[in-house]
Design a protein around this motif. Structure first.
Motif, PDB file in Angstrom:
ATOM      1  N   LEU A 106     -19.319 -40.884  -0.539  1.00 37.96           N
ATOM      2  CA  LEU A 106     -20.245 -41.927  -0.528  1.00 37.96           C
ATOM      3  C   LEU A 106     -21.377 -41.473   0.538  1.00 37.96           C
ATOM      4  O   LEU A 106     -22.431 -41.452   0.548  1.00 37.96           O
ATOM      5  N   ALA A 107     -20.761 -40.898   1.797  1.00 39.83           N
ATOM      6  CA  ALA A 107     -21.603 -40.643   2.910  1.00 39.83           C
ATOM      7  C   ALA A 107     -21.996 -39.165   2.631  1.00 39.83           C
ATOM      8  O   ALA A 107     -23.214 -38.854   3.284  1.00 39.83           O
ATOM      9  N   THR A 108     -21.441 -38.477   1.821  1.00 42.24           N
ATOM     10  CA  THR A 108     -21.787 -37.012   1.884  1.00 42.24           C
ATOM     11  C   THR A 108     -22.590 -36.576   0.452  1.00 42.24           C
ATOM     12  O   THR A 108     -22.848 -35.352   0.455  1.00 42.24           O
ATOM     13  N   THR A 109     -22.786 -37.417  -0.395  1.00 44.25           N
ATOM     14  CA  THR A 109     -23.385 -37.390  -1.534  1.00 44.25           C
ATOM     15  C   THR A 109     -24.801 -38.085  -1.432  1.00 44.25           C
ATOM     16  O   THR A 109     -24.916 -38.935  -1.010  1.00 44.25           O
ATOM     17  N   SER A 110     -25.787 -37.742  -2.523  1.00 44.57           N
ATOM     18  CA  SER A 110     -26.857 -38.404  -2.720  1.00 44.57           C
ATOM     19  C   SER A 110     -26.944 -39.746  -3.502  1.00 44.57           C
ATOM     20  O   SER A 110     -27.635 -40.537  -3.395  1.00 44.57           O
ATOM     21  N   THR A 111     -26.043 -39.822  -4.278  1.00 44.35           N
ATOM     22  CA  THR A 111     -26.119 -40.948  -5.207  1.00 44.35           C
ATOM     23  C   THR A 111     -24.495 -41.424  -5.427  1.00 44.35           C
ATOM     24  O   THR A 111     -23.414 -40.601  -5.171  1.00 44.35           O
ATOM     25  N   VAL A 112     -24.398 -42.540  -5.906  1.00 49.07           N
ATOM     26  CA  VAL A 112     -22.969 -43.239  -6.304  1.00 49.07           C
ATOM     27  C   VAL A 112     -22.325 -42.052  -7.448  1.00 49.07           C
ATOM     28  O   VAL A 112     -21.396 -41.867  -7.452  1.00 49.07           O
ATOM     29  N   ALA A 113     -23.139 -41.828  -8.467  1.00 46.92           N
ATOM     30  CA  ALA A 113     -22.553 -40.921  -9.346  1.00 46.92           C
ATOM     31  C   ALA A 113     -22.297 -39.589  -8.894  1.00 46.92           C
ATOM     32  O   ALA A 113     -21.184 -39.009  -9.428  1.00 46.92           O
ATOM     33  N   ALA A 114     -22.997 -39.091  -7.849  1.00 45.98           N
ATOM     34  CA  ALA A 114     -22.441 -37.750  -7.394  1.00 45.98           C
ATOM     35  C   ALA A 114     -21.396 -37.947  -6.551  1.00 45.98           C
ATOM     36  O   ALA A 114     -20.358 -37.246  -6.637  1.00 45.98           O
ATOM     37  N   ALA A 115     -20.941 -39.236  -5.713  1.00 49.08           N
ATOM     38  CA  ALA A 115     -19.736 -39.418  -5.305  1.00 49.08           C
ATOM     39  C   ALA A 115     -18.642 -39.331  -6.130  1.00 49.08           C
ATOM     40  O   ALA A 115     -17.607 -38.726  -5.902  1.00 49.08           O
ATOM     41  N   ARG A 116     -18.802 -40.147  -7.618  1.00 50.67           N
ATOM     42  CA  ARG A 116     -17.679 -40.137  -8.529  1.00 50.67           C
ATOM     43  C   ARG A 116     -17.679 -38.728  -9.123  1.00 50.67           C
ATOM     44  O   ARG A 116     -16.254 -38.401  -8.840  1.00 50.67           O
ATOM     45  N   ARG A 117     -18.294 -37.842  -8.979  1.00 51.30           N
ATOM     46  CA  ARG A 117     -18.205 -36.542  -9.537  1.00 51.30           C
ATOM     47  C   ARG A 117     -17.379 -35.814  -8.448  1.00 51.30           C
ATOM     48  O   ARG A 117     -16.586 -35.060  -8.693  1.00 51.30           O
ATOM     49  N   ALA A 118     -17.971 -35.876  -7.120  1.00 52.56           N
ATOM     50  CA  ALA A 118     -17.146 -35.206  -6.183  1.00 52.56           C
ATOM     51  C   ALA A 118     -15.702 -35.240  -6.114  1.00 52.56           C
ATOM     52  O   ALA A 118     -14.749 -34.736  -5.836  1.00 52.56           O
ATOM     53  N   LEU A 119     -15.529 -36.794  -6.351  1.00 53.41           N
ATOM     54  CA  LEU A 119     -14.064 -37.145  -6.275  1.00 53.41           C
ATOM     55  C   LEU A 119     -13.527 -36.522  -7.520  1.00 53.41           C
ATOM     56  O   LEU A 119     -11.998 -35.981  -7.256  1.00 53.41           O
TER      57      LEU A 119
END
Length: 76
Positions: free
Chosen positions: A35-48
Motif C-alpha cells: 500500500l505504501a509503495t504503489t499508487s492505488t489500492v488496485a496496484a497494491a493488489r496486483r503487486a501482491l
C-alpha cells in the motif's frame, strides 16, 4: 493524508498488534508495504499477486486490504 495512506497506517497498526511471527503480522506487514509503495489500492493488489509470497500470506494480505477498504470506504 490520502485514503491510501490511511489504509497503510491501519495495516501497520494491525501488524504491530499481531503476535510476532504470526501469519496475521506477516500479512499485515506485506499489505502495509504494498500500500505504501504503489499508487492505488488496485496496484497494491496486483503487486501482491506478482510477488513471490507464501499463498497463505498473500491470501491473508489481500483479505486484510479488502477488510480495510470496506472499513475506510476506499474504492476498489
Amino acid at each position: 493524508m490520502t485514503p491510501k495512506d490511511t489504509l497503510t497506517f491501519r495495516a501497520l497498526e494491525v501488524a504491530k498488534a499481531a503476535p510476532a511471527g504470526s501469519l496475521k503480522r506477516r500479512a499485515a506487514g506485506c499489505a502495509a508495504v504494498v500500500l505504501a509503495t504503489t499508487s492505488t489500492v488496485a496496484a497494491a493488489r496486483r503487486a501482491l499477486a506478482d510477488h513471490r509470497l507464501d499463498d497463505g500470506v498473500r491470501d491473508a494480505a489481500l483479505a486484510l486490504i479488502d477488510d480495510l477498504t470496506r472499513t475506510e470506504g476506499e474504492p476498489r
